[in-house]
Every structure is written in C-alpha cells, then in structure tokens.
Scaffold this active site. Structure first.
Site, PDB file in Angstrom:
ATOM      1  N   LYS A  12      55.332  22.062  45.778  1.00 51.20           N
ATOM      2  CA  LYS A  12      54.868  21.558  44.479  1.00 51.20           C
ATOM      3  C   LYS A  12      55.637  22.191  43.319  1.00 51.20           C
ATOM      4  O   LYS A  12      56.339  23.199  43.494  1.00 51.20           O
ATOM      5  CB  LYS A  12      53.368  21.812  44.354  1.00 51.20           C
ATOM      6  N   TYR A  52      47.995  10.337  45.166  1.00 55.75           N
ATOM      7  CA  TYR A  52      46.705  11.038  45.211  1.00 55.75           C
ATOM      8  C   TYR A  52      45.521  10.097  45.004  1.00 55.75           C
ATOM      9  O   TYR A  52      44.444  10.546  44.631  1.00 55.75           O
ATOM     10  CB  TYR A  52      46.691  12.150  44.161  1.00 55.75           C
ATOM     11  N   PHE A  60      39.174  16.261  38.589  1.00 55.46           N
ATOM     12  CA  PHE A  60      40.492  16.878  38.380  1.00 55.46           C
ATOM     13  C   PHE A  60      41.656  15.920  38.621  1.00 55.46           C
ATOM     14  O   PHE A  60      42.817  16.316  38.560  1.00 55.46           O
ATOM     15  CB  PHE A  60      40.643  18.130  39.269  1.00 55.46           C
ATOM     16  N   ARG A  88      48.509  22.798  58.156  1.00 61.09           N
ATOM     17  CA  ARG A  88      47.301  23.139  57.379  1.00 61.09           C
ATOM     18  C   ARG A  88      46.959  24.619  57.572  1.00 61.09           C
ATOM     19  O   ARG A  88      46.598  25.310  56.622  1.00 61.09           O
ATOM     20  CB  ARG A  88      46.110  22.266  57.802  1.00 61.09           C
ATOM     21  N   THR A  94      42.783  25.537  50.211  1.00 67.39           N
ATOM     22  CA  THR A  94      43.200  24.887  48.958  1.00 67.39           C
ATOM     23  C   THR A  94      43.248  25.885  47.800  1.00 67.39           C
ATOM     24  O   THR A  94      44.185  25.877  46.999  1.00 67.39           O
ATOM     25  CB  THR A  94      42.213  23.745  48.621  1.00 67.39           C
ATOM     26  N   ARG A 105      49.811  29.635  50.786  1.00 66.83           N
ATOM     27  CA  ARG A 105      49.059  29.622  49.524  1.00 66.83           C
ATOM     28  C   ARG A 105      48.610  31.024  49.118  1.00 66.83           C
ATOM     29  O   ARG A 105      48.578  31.343  47.936  1.00 66.83           O
ATOM     30  CB  ARG A 105      47.888  28.645  49.637  1.00 66.83           C
ATOM     31  N   ASN A 115      48.864  25.427  43.665  1.00 74.25           N
ATOM     32  CA  ASN A 115      48.737  26.094  44.965  1.00 74.25           C
ATOM     33  C   ASN A 115      49.964  25.900  45.866  1.00 74.25           C
ATOM     34  O   ASN A 115      49.893  26.044  47.075  1.00 74.25           O
ATOM     35  CB  ASN A 115      47.433  25.683  45.654  1.00 74.25           C
ATOM     36  N   HIS A 118      51.612  21.046  49.441  1.00 78.40           N
ATOM     37  CA  HIS A 118      50.741  19.983  49.943  1.00 78.40           C
ATOM     38  C   HIS A 118      51.029  19.790  51.424  1.00 78.40           C
ATOM     39  O   HIS A 118      52.182  19.909  51.851  1.00 78.40           O
ATOM     40  CB  HIS A 118      51.017  18.657  49.224  1.00 78.40           C
ATOM     41  N   GLU A 129      51.721   8.976  54.216  1.00 80.82           N
ATOM     42  CA  GLU A 129      52.435   9.791  53.228  1.00 80.82           C
ATOM     43  C   GLU A 129      53.943   9.827  53.507  1.00 80.82           C
ATOM     44  O   GLU A 129      54.749   9.825  52.572  1.00 80.82           O
ATOM     45  CB  GLU A 129      51.850  11.208  53.208  1.00 80.82           C
TER      46      GLU A 129
END
Ligand code: IDP
Ligand code: MG
Length: 136
Positions: A12, A52, A60, A88, A94, A105, A115, A118, A129
């Site tokens: 990100k 998203y 948010f 993950r 998160t 993270r 964070n 993704h 995706e």
C-alpha cells in the site's frame, strides 16, 4: 486438501512511500512465495472504489479509497501452497497494534488504515482481485 494457489498482494501507499517494497517482497520470497506477476501503479479514486466495493457500506469506505489512490502501490500475484491463508498469516491482523510479532503489519504498519499491505481473504476473492489488476 492443500494445494498450490495464488493470491493477490498489494504493498500500500504508506509502505511504497517509505521505500519498503523491496524489503517486503524479500519477506514474501523468504517465506516461500513465488512472485508470479508484479506491477507498480497508481489507482484513480474510482478504481479504488471498485476494488474495495465490498466495503462500500462501511463508515471508513471513502477514506479507504482516498488512501489507496493517494500514491503508488505495488500489486503482486503470489503463489504458494495455501497462498491465501499463508499470506493472511504473514500479514497479521488488520490493526497493526493487534498484529503478532514477526508479521508484516506488526513490523511496518502505522495504523489500521495505513497498514502497509493488502491480501485476498479467500481463494474466490483472490481470483476476482487478480483478474481486476491483471486482466489482459
Ligand atoms: P484486511 O485488509 O485485513 O482484509 P478489511 O476488513 O478487509 O481488512 O478492511 C480493508 C481495509 O480497510 C483494511 O486493510 C484497512 O486499511 C481498512 N480498515 C478496516 N477497518 C478499518 C477501520 O475500522 N477504520 C479505518 N480503516 C479500516
Ligand atoms: Mg479484506
């Protein structure tokens, strides 16, 4: 039954901005992921909104889409046995404050919104995706 699968990873804007992309890529490689495809791009806001879309009712959502489109991101297709879950686990929770020691993270995340990474949350979403970023 476990099998080799692919997942979508995004480094990100907060992490690309801090020049952490090479370091984070090397963590994926060290953990047995193959980087099958990658590209550095900057999304338009409407593209982030599409990506998203699943979060469109969340409070948010607007900030999230503003943020994802605020600067360059590095998008990758990662491959490994059980890649979705493995990624993950490697990413961590998160909220970086709640992420376990040694996760990406925990190591690099600034806050719940910034964070750093993704990762697809299911094999089905991984396909959607990957198609979103790498259709040709
Ligand atoms: P994930 O990235 O761990 O899958 P999701 O629940 O899918 O988490 O949320 C997508 C992204 O939205 C998160 O990575 C985070 O950047 C942001 N986000 C999630 N929950 C919040 C929140 O409560 N406040 C602000 N941003 C959030
Ligand atoms: Mg998610």
């Amino acid at each position: 039954m476990s099998e080799v699968e692919q997942t979508l990873s995004i480094i990100k804007p907060d992490a690309v901005e801090r020049n952490l992309d090479q370091q984070i890529k090397s963590i994926f490689v060290k953990n047995g992921f193959k980087i099958i495809k990658e590209k550095k791009i900057k999304l338009e806001k409407n593209e982030a909104e599409q990506f998203y879309k699943v979060h469109q009712t969340k409070p948010f959502y607007n900030d999230l889409c503003e943020y994802l489109s605020s600067g360059p991101i590095l998008v990758m297709v990662l491959e490994k046995k059980d890649a979705v879950l493995a990624n993950r686990n490697l990413m961590g929770a998160t909220d970086p404050k709640k992420a376990e020691e040694g996760t990406i993270r925990k190591s690099f995340g600034i806050s719940i919104d910034k964070n750093s990474v993704h990762g697809s949350d299911s094999a089905e979403n991984a396909k959607i995706e990957i198609e979103f970023f790498f259709k040709n």
